[in-house]
Design a protein around this motif. Sequence first.
Motif, PDB file in Angstrom:
ATOM      1  N   GLN A 198     -11.765  -1.241  -3.950  1.00  0.00           N
ATOM      2  CA  GLN A 198     -12.738  -1.754  -2.985  1.00  0.00           C
ATOM      3  C   GLN A 198     -12.788  -3.281  -2.959  1.00  0.00           C
ATOM      4  OE1 GLN A 198     -16.857  -1.002  -3.857  1.00  0.00           O
ATOM      5  NE2 GLN A 198     -17.414  -1.043  -1.706  1.00  0.00           N
ATOM      6  N   ALA A 199     -12.997  -3.887  -4.131  1.00  0.00           N
ATOM      7  CA  ALA A 199     -13.076  -5.348  -4.178  1.00  0.00           C
ATOM      8  C   ALA A 199     -11.746  -5.954  -3.735  1.00  0.00           C
ATOM      9  CB  ALA A 199     -13.428  -5.811  -5.588  1.00  0.00           C
ATOM     10  N   GLY A 200     -10.637  -5.382  -4.224  1.00  0.00           N
ATOM     11  CA  GLY A 200      -9.306  -5.872  -3.839  1.00  0.00           C
ATOM     12  C   GLY A 200      -9.132  -5.821  -2.330  1.00  0.00           C
ATOM     13  N   GLY A 216     -14.484   6.764  -9.348  1.00  0.00           N
ATOM     14  CA  GLY A 216     -15.775   6.608 -10.018  1.00  0.00           C
ATOM     15  C   GLY A 216     -15.712   5.800 -11.313  1.00  0.00           C
ATOM     16  N   GLY A 217     -14.952   4.730 -11.310  1.00  0.00           N
ATOM     17  CA  GLY A 217     -14.934   3.851 -12.478  1.00  0.00           C
ATOM     18  C   GLY A 217     -14.039   4.322 -13.608  1.00  0.00           C
ATOM     19  N   ASP A 218     -13.279   5.391 -13.395  1.00  0.00           N
ATOM     20  CA  ASP A 218     -12.376   5.876 -14.448  1.00  0.00           C
ATOM     21  C   ASP A 218     -11.026   5.173 -14.269  1.00  0.00           C
ATOM     22  OD1 ASP A 218     -10.586   7.244 -16.023  1.00  0.00           O
ATOM     23  OD2 ASP A 218     -11.392   9.228 -15.547  1.00  0.00           O
ATOM     24  N   GLY A 222     -12.427   1.320 -11.104  1.00  0.00           N
ATOM     25  CA  GLY A 222     -11.468   2.317 -11.559  1.00  0.00           C
ATOM     26  C   GLY A 222     -10.117   2.175 -10.883  1.00  0.00           C
ATOM     27  N   THR A 223     -10.115   2.249  -9.539  1.00  0.00           N
ATOM     28  CA  THR A 223      -8.837   2.252  -8.818  1.00  0.00           C
ATOM     29  C   THR A 223      -8.094   0.923  -8.984  1.00  0.00           C
ATOM     30  OG1 THR A 223      -9.869   3.723  -7.195  1.00  0.00           O
ATOM     31  CG2 THR A 223      -7.796   2.711  -6.569  1.00  0.00           C
ATOM     32  N   GLY A 224      -8.806  -0.186  -8.776  1.00  0.00           N
ATOM     33  CA  GLY A 224      -8.168  -1.504  -8.891  1.00  0.00           C
ATOM     34  C   GLY A 224      -7.850  -1.835 -10.342  1.00  0.00           C
ATOM     35  N   SER A 225      -8.806  -1.566 -11.209  1.00  0.00           N
ATOM     36  CA  SER A 225      -8.677  -1.893 -12.631  1.00  0.00           C
ATOM     37  C   SER A 225      -7.480  -1.192 -13.271  1.00  0.00           C
ATOM     38  CB  SER A 225      -9.972  -1.457 -13.325  1.00  0.00           C
ATOM     39  OG  SER A 225      -9.874  -1.586 -14.704  1.00  0.00           O
ATOM     40  N   ASN A 266     -24.252  -9.199 -15.549  1.00  0.00           N
ATOM     41  CA  ASN A 266     -25.272  -8.160 -15.416  1.00  0.00           C
ATOM     42  C   ASN A 266     -24.728  -6.775 -15.087  1.00  0.00           C
ATOM     43  OD1 ASN A 266     -27.116 -10.119 -15.878  1.00  0.00           O
ATOM     44  ND2 ASN A 266     -27.447 -10.556 -13.689  1.00  0.00           N
ATOM     45  N   GLU A 267     -23.441  -6.691 -14.891  1.00  0.00           N
ATOM     46  CA  GLU A 267     -22.887  -5.366 -14.575  1.00  0.00           C
ATOM     47  C   GLU A 267     -22.798  -4.522 -15.850  1.00  0.00           C
ATOM     48  OE1 GLU A 267     -19.675  -5.186 -11.748  1.00  0.00           O
ATOM     49  OE2 GLU A 267     -20.033  -7.251 -11.179  1.00  0.00           O
ATOM     50  N   GLY A 268     -22.773  -3.214 -15.707  1.00  0.00           N
ATOM     51  CA  GLY A 268     -22.867  -2.299 -16.850  1.00  0.00           C
ATOM     52  C   GLY A 268     -21.684  -2.347 -17.799  1.00  0.00           C
TER      53      GLY A 268
HETATM   54  N1  LIG Z   1     -15.994 -10.597  -5.691  1.00  0.00           N
HETATM   55  C1  LIG Z   1     -16.231  -9.312  -5.371  1.00  0.00           C
HETATM   56  N2  LIG Z   1     -16.347  -8.394  -6.339  1.00  0.00           N
HETATM   57  C2  LIG Z   1     -16.591  -7.120  -5.964  1.00  0.00           C
HETATM   58  C3  LIG Z   1     -16.740  -6.729  -4.614  1.00  0.00           C
HETATM   59  N3  LIG Z   1     -16.965  -5.383  -4.585  1.00  0.00           N
HETATM   60  C4  LIG Z   1     -16.963  -4.958  -5.870  1.00  0.00           C
HETATM   61  N4  LIG Z   1     -16.735  -6.004  -6.712  1.00  0.00           N
HETATM   62  C5  LIG Z   1     -16.598  -5.969  -8.171  1.00  0.00           C
HETATM   63  O1  LIG Z   1     -15.533  -5.079  -8.482  1.00  0.00           O
HETATM   64  C6  LIG Z   1     -15.854  -4.257  -9.569  1.00  0.00           C
HETATM   65  C7  LIG Z   1     -15.834  -2.816  -9.125  1.00  0.00           C
HETATM   66  O2  LIG Z   1     -14.605  -2.544  -8.620  1.00  0.00           O
HETATM   67  P1  LIG Z   1     -14.375  -1.830  -7.214  1.00  0.00           P
HETATM   68  O3  LIG Z   1     -13.293  -2.593  -6.531  1.00  0.00           O
HETATM   69  O4  LIG Z   1     -15.651  -1.606  -6.491  1.00  0.00           O
HETATM   70  O5  LIG Z   1     -13.837  -0.424  -7.738  1.00  0.00           O
HETATM   71  P2  LIG Z   1     -12.536   0.351  -7.303  1.00  0.00           P
HETATM   72  O6  LIG Z   1     -11.344  -0.366  -7.804  1.00  0.00           O
HETATM   73  O7  LIG Z   1     -12.593   0.610  -5.831  1.00  0.00           O
HETATM   74  O8  LIG Z   1     -12.624   1.702  -8.147  1.00  0.00           O
HETATM   75  P3  LIG Z   1     -13.497   3.036  -7.933  1.00  0.00           P
HETATM   76  O9  LIG Z   1     -14.636   2.689  -7.022  1.00  0.00           O
HETATM   77  O10 LIG Z   1     -13.900   3.382  -9.318  1.00  0.00           O
HETATM   78  O11 LIG Z   1     -12.554   4.022  -7.334  1.00  0.00           O
HETATM   79  C8  LIG Z   1     -17.203  -4.674 -10.053  1.00  0.00           C
HETATM   80  O12 LIG Z   1     -17.044  -5.543 -11.154  1.00  0.00           O
HETATM   81  C9  LIG Z   1     -17.821  -5.423  -8.873  1.00  0.00           C
HETATM   82  O13 LIG Z   1     -18.639  -6.471  -9.260  1.00  0.00           O
HETATM   83  C10 LIG Z   1     -16.593  -7.727  -3.616  1.00  0.00           C
HETATM   84  O14 LIG Z   1     -16.686  -7.509  -2.412  1.00  0.00           O
HETATM   85  N5  LIG Z   1     -16.345  -8.997  -4.060  1.00  0.00           N
END
Ligand SMILES: Nc1nc2c(ncn2[C@@H]2O[C@H](COP(=O)(O)OP(=O)(O)OP(=O)(O)O)[C@@H](O)[C@H]2O)c(=O)[nH]1
Length: 360
Positions: free
Chosen positions: A10-12, A66-68, A107-110, A138-140
């Motif tokens: 999502q963030a990516g 879901g963060g896995d 999860g997905t990006g990490s 502040n994130e978990g």
């Molecule tokens: N800078 C920035 N950080 C973000 C944004 N959205 C989420 N994050 C950060 O990204 C992390 C969460 O990763 P996401 O990208 O939401 O997760 P994901 O990779 O999609 O993985 P899953 O949702 O578990 O499938 C957290 O640390 C958030 O603070 C954004 O739009 N900008």
Amino acid sequence: MKVALIGVGQAGGKVTERLVRFDADMEFDAIQGGLVVNSAKADLQSLEFVDTQLIGADRVNGHGVGGDNELGAEIMQSDIDQVIGGIDGRITSSADAIFVVAGLGGGTGSGGAPVLVNNLQRVYDIPVYALGILPGRNEGSLYQANAGRSLKTIIREADSTLLIDNDAWHEQGESVEGAFETINENIAQRVGLLFASGEGMDGVGESVVDSSEVINTLRGGGVAALGYASELAAEESGENIRTVMNVSRQSLLTGTSLPDATTADAALLVIAGDPDVIPRKGVEKSRRWLEDETGSMQVRGGDFPLQSDRVAALVLLGGVERSDRIDQFMERAREAQKQEDEPREDPAEQFADDRLENLF
Ligand SMILES: Nc1nc2c(ncn2[C@@H]2O[C@H](COP(=O)(O)OP(=O)(O)OP(=O)(O)O)[C@@H](O)[C@H]2O)c(=O)[nH]1
């Protein structure tokens, strides 16, 4: 420099889209492609300016992981042929580098970004960099622990990892979504300017930046950070010496994507603005100041012509992994990992954890 961008998660995805828009709005034309890969269908549907690819549909049915992050890594590995196939047509022979963009805490990006970087390294001869986003304080604990593990792996796999700290531009009282908008805009402006400044356009005199300056600054690998600041310019170049010095200082001391990153193995200083008002002497003085301040003998400098009434400084720092900020973050991630490993007090939560473990 010509850059192929691939967002994961999502963030990516959001940051990739913001960068593609900035590059188009500014008519820089430095970004090729712009592909976002995710396991969550809804996240992909909210993107308008990039192509998208869903992964792991057979495992998570478009609902994300879901963060896995282990699952994130597994589904990227299972679908890697399709992902590489989707990227293939987008990276032309003029590309200087590939950037994989991801939030490291989810999860997905990490989990997926390090696997993708590893595979891209095998296929392409050009540098493969990561643009990684660290979770805010502040994130978990799951986010911190995920990011700790992901960061270690991605540093190893990528030619360099440009880090963005989600706490860097967080304004007090701002909502999380509002904060992300601001952070993403900051990232797009800085990183977008870095890509464009490596284009080798005609600047002031001979001191033009090109893609090799960026690549050489990042050559040592490890972690990189980016600083930025700007001020209104005077009409005469002679009057702007102090302004150039000021923005250079601000970009390093208060404007970096990774606060506290002030010692570096290598650095690149780019002064952007109207070529007629950028003072040569100011650029050279600032470059020498940066040499002293970072303790690096490898400080490159140049300018980037931009039609603007402002003068801006962009500082790219390579090899900043020894910064206090990274040490603090790794400590936080280790603590969080311990918490994540501890048995849960609530038997129902523990049961859910065990089931998850047994599943994968
Ligand atoms: N800078 C920035 N950080 C973000 C944004 N959205 C989420 N994050 C950060 O990204 C992390 C969460 O990763 P996401 O990208 O939401 O997760 P994901 O990779 O999609 O993985 P899953 O949702 O578990 O499938 C957290 O640390 C958030 O603070 C954004 O739009 N900008």
